[in-house]
Design a protein around this motif. Structure first.
Motif, PDB file in Angstrom:
ATOM      1  N   TYR A  34      86.118  30.128 -39.883  1.00 57.41           N
ATOM      2  CA  TYR A  34      87.424  29.576 -40.234  1.00 57.41           C
ATOM      3  C   TYR A  34      87.256  28.399 -41.199  1.00 57.41           C
ATOM      4  O   TYR A  34      86.284  27.646 -41.119  1.00 57.41           O
ATOM      5  N   TYR A  36      89.628  25.041 -42.253  1.00 55.71           N
ATOM      6  CA  TYR A  36      90.802  24.230 -41.986  1.00 55.71           C
ATOM      7  C   TYR A  36      90.860  23.089 -42.985  1.00 55.71           C
ATOM      8  O   TYR A  36      89.826  22.617 -43.462  1.00 55.71           O
ATOM      9  N   LEU A  44      95.632  19.688 -38.399  1.00 53.30           N
ATOM     10  CA  LEU A  44      94.684  20.637 -38.977  1.00 53.30           C
ATOM     11  C   LEU A  44      95.423  21.912 -39.351  1.00 53.30           C
ATOM     12  O   LEU A  44      96.047  22.548 -38.487  1.00 53.30           O
ATOM     13  N   GLN A  46      95.125  25.676 -40.704  1.00 47.90           N
ATOM     14  CA  GLN A  46      94.179  26.764 -40.921  1.00 47.90           C
ATOM     15  C   GLN A  46      94.417  27.379 -42.292  1.00 47.90           C
ATOM     16  O   GLN A  46      95.563  27.651 -42.681  1.00 47.90           O
ATOM     17  N   TYR A  49      90.385  32.813 -42.361  1.00 45.75           N
ATOM     18  CA  TYR A  49      89.481  33.224 -41.304  1.00 45.75           C
ATOM     19  C   TYR A  49      88.771  34.488 -41.740  1.00 45.75           C
ATOM     20  O   TYR A  49      89.256  35.241 -42.594  1.00 45.75           O
ATOM     21  N   ILE A  51      86.317  37.667 -39.866  1.00 49.64           N
ATOM     22  CA  ILE A  51      85.702  38.209 -38.663  1.00 49.64           C
ATOM     23  C   ILE A  51      84.490  39.063 -38.980  1.00 49.64           C
ATOM     24  O   ILE A  51      83.781  39.493 -38.069  1.00 49.64           O
ATOM     25  N   VAL A  59      95.553  32.468 -44.579  1.00 51.62           N
ATOM     26  CA  VAL A  59      96.629  32.088 -43.673  1.00 51.62           C
ATOM     27  C   VAL A  59      97.747  31.376 -44.433  1.00 51.62           C
ATOM     28  O   VAL A  59      98.925  31.612 -44.172  1.00 51.62           O
ATOM     29  N   LEU A  90      87.329  21.366 -43.085  1.00 52.47           N
ATOM     30  CA  LEU A  90      86.530  21.641 -41.900  1.00 52.47           C
ATOM     31  C   LEU A  90      86.255  23.127 -41.774  1.00 52.47           C
ATOM     32  O   LEU A  90      87.166  23.949 -41.865  1.00 52.47           O
ATOM     33  N   ALA A 100      91.259  33.876 -31.830  1.00 51.22           N
ATOM     34  CA  ALA A 100      90.706  32.542 -32.061  1.00 51.22           C
ATOM     35  C   ALA A 100      90.906  31.745 -30.789  1.00 51.22           C
ATOM     36  O   ALA A 100      92.039  31.434 -30.430  1.00 51.22           O
ATOM     37  N   GLU A 101      89.838  31.448 -30.094  1.00 49.22           N
ATOM     38  CA  GLU A 101      89.972  30.616 -28.914  1.00 49.22           C
ATOM     39  C   GLU A 101      89.184  29.340 -29.136  1.00 49.22           C
ATOM     40  O   GLU A 101      89.598  28.494 -29.913  1.00 49.22           O
ATOM     41  N   THR A 102      88.074  29.198 -28.491  1.00 47.04           N
ATOM     42  CA  THR A 102      87.323  27.963 -28.663  1.00 47.04           C
ATOM     43  C   THR A 102      86.674  27.932 -30.037  1.00 47.04           C
ATOM     44  O   THR A 102      85.850  28.782 -30.359  1.00 47.04           O
ATOM     45  N   LEU A 103      87.074  26.956 -30.831  1.00 43.60           N
ATOM     46  CA  LEU A 103      86.481  26.765 -32.144  1.00 43.60           C
ATOM     47  C   LEU A 103      85.515  25.595 -32.114  1.00 43.60           C
ATOM     48  O   LEU A 103      85.793  24.571 -31.479  1.00 43.60           O
ATOM     49  N   TYR A 104      84.400  25.776 -32.805  1.00 49.88           N
ATOM     50  CA  TYR A 104      83.397  24.720 -32.916  1.00 49.88           C
ATOM     51  C   TYR A 104      83.375  24.290 -34.378  1.00 49.88           C
ATOM     52  O   TYR A 104      83.071  25.093 -35.258  1.00 49.88           O
ATOM     53  N   PHE A 105      83.690  23.031 -34.587  1.00 48.12           N
ATOM     54  CA  PHE A 105      83.874  22.524 -35.944  1.00 48.12           C
ATOM     55  C   PHE A 105      82.609  21.857 -36.475  1.00 48.12           C
ATOM     56  O   PHE A 105      81.833  21.263 -35.723  1.00 48.12           O
ATOM     57  N   GLY A 106      82.464  21.941 -37.800  1.00 45.93           N
ATOM     58  CA  GLY A 106      81.450  21.163 -38.481  1.00 45.93           C
ATOM     59  C   GLY A 106      81.929  19.740 -38.672  1.00 45.93           C
ATOM     60  O   GLY A 106      83.034  19.374 -38.242  1.00 45.93           O
TER      61      GLY A 106
END
Lengths: 114, 113
Positions: A34, A36, A44, A46, A49, A51, A59, A90, A100-106
């Motif tokens: 993703y 953002y 934030l 979006q 994305y 997959i 988006v 991001l 899209a559930e738990t997102l881990y960001f940079g």
């Protein structure tokens, strides 16, 4: 452990110049990816994305494009920057799945357009 | 149209108090609600999350209370510490094939020592 690396950390660019931001995820096979955008002090939003490799969905339309050339790499770009492109970009990943559930960001890239 | 709303832009509490951050949503299809914590200059990090089949989720000092009928939820931070000072984002997604995680506008929490 999975790691996410964004580059560059910060950019100062002129209006009308091109831009390329990158993101690499290590230690995770076939993640959802993703992009953002966050205005200073803002929410934030979006942007894109993906997959799977080679497939990117938009988006919102902000005169930006994204590509996923490899399973672990996500690129955000534009040929002509606008002042409104300034902000915090991001990249994030989530486990391969149907949503899209738990997102881990940079840690993000701070972009200033002058 | 804001699909996820956070009623307070900022909140200040004293150390040791319970901070309560509120959130509401519009889309009945949303069934997963994470809260993210963000410090200045950093990316947001997942703090705690709840699914719509539950009405409460607790993790240490952090608790989510969820009301499906009213379409609102709240994050309670018990025994607030100065290190909890950050911006907290409520977010929502629908598990039925949607790849969008929609964020609220954030609440900036300040914990005074």
């Amino acid at each position: 452990a999975q790691t996410i690396h964004q580059w560059p950390v910060a950019e100062i660019k002129a209006v009308g110049s091109p831009l390329s931001l990158g993101c690499t995820i290590k230690g995770k096979s076939s993640p959802n990816l993703y992009w953002y955008w966050q205005a200073t002090g803002g929410t934030l939003q979006q942007l894109f994305y993906s997959i799977t490799v080679g497939q990117v969905e938009s988006v919102v339309q902000l005169n930006l494009s994204a590509s996923r050339p490899k399973d672990d790499q996500f690129i955000l770009s534009t040929e002509k920057l606008l002042l409104s492109h300034s902000g915090f970009y991001l990249c994030a990943w989530s486990n391969r799945g149907r949503s899209a559930e738990t997102l881990y960001f940079g840690s993000g890239t701070r972009l200033t357009v002058l | 149209q804001q699909q996820v709303r956070q009623s307070s832009q900022s909140l200040t509490v004293w150390e040791g108090e319970t901070a309560i951050l509120n959130c509401s949503y519009e889309n009945s299809a949303f069934d997963y609600f994470p809260w993210y914590q963000q410090f200045p200059g950093e990316g947001p990090a997942l703090l705690i999350a709840i699914r719509s089949v539950s009405d409460k989720k607790e993790d240490g000092r952090f608790t989510i209370f969820f009301n499906k009928r009213e379409k609102n939820l709240s994050l309670h931070i018990k025994d607030s510490q100065p290190g909890d000072s950050a911006t907290y984002f409520c977010a929502a997604s629908a598990s039925s094939g949607s790849w969008q995680l929609i964020f609220g506008s954030g609440t900036q929490l300040t914990v005074m020592p």
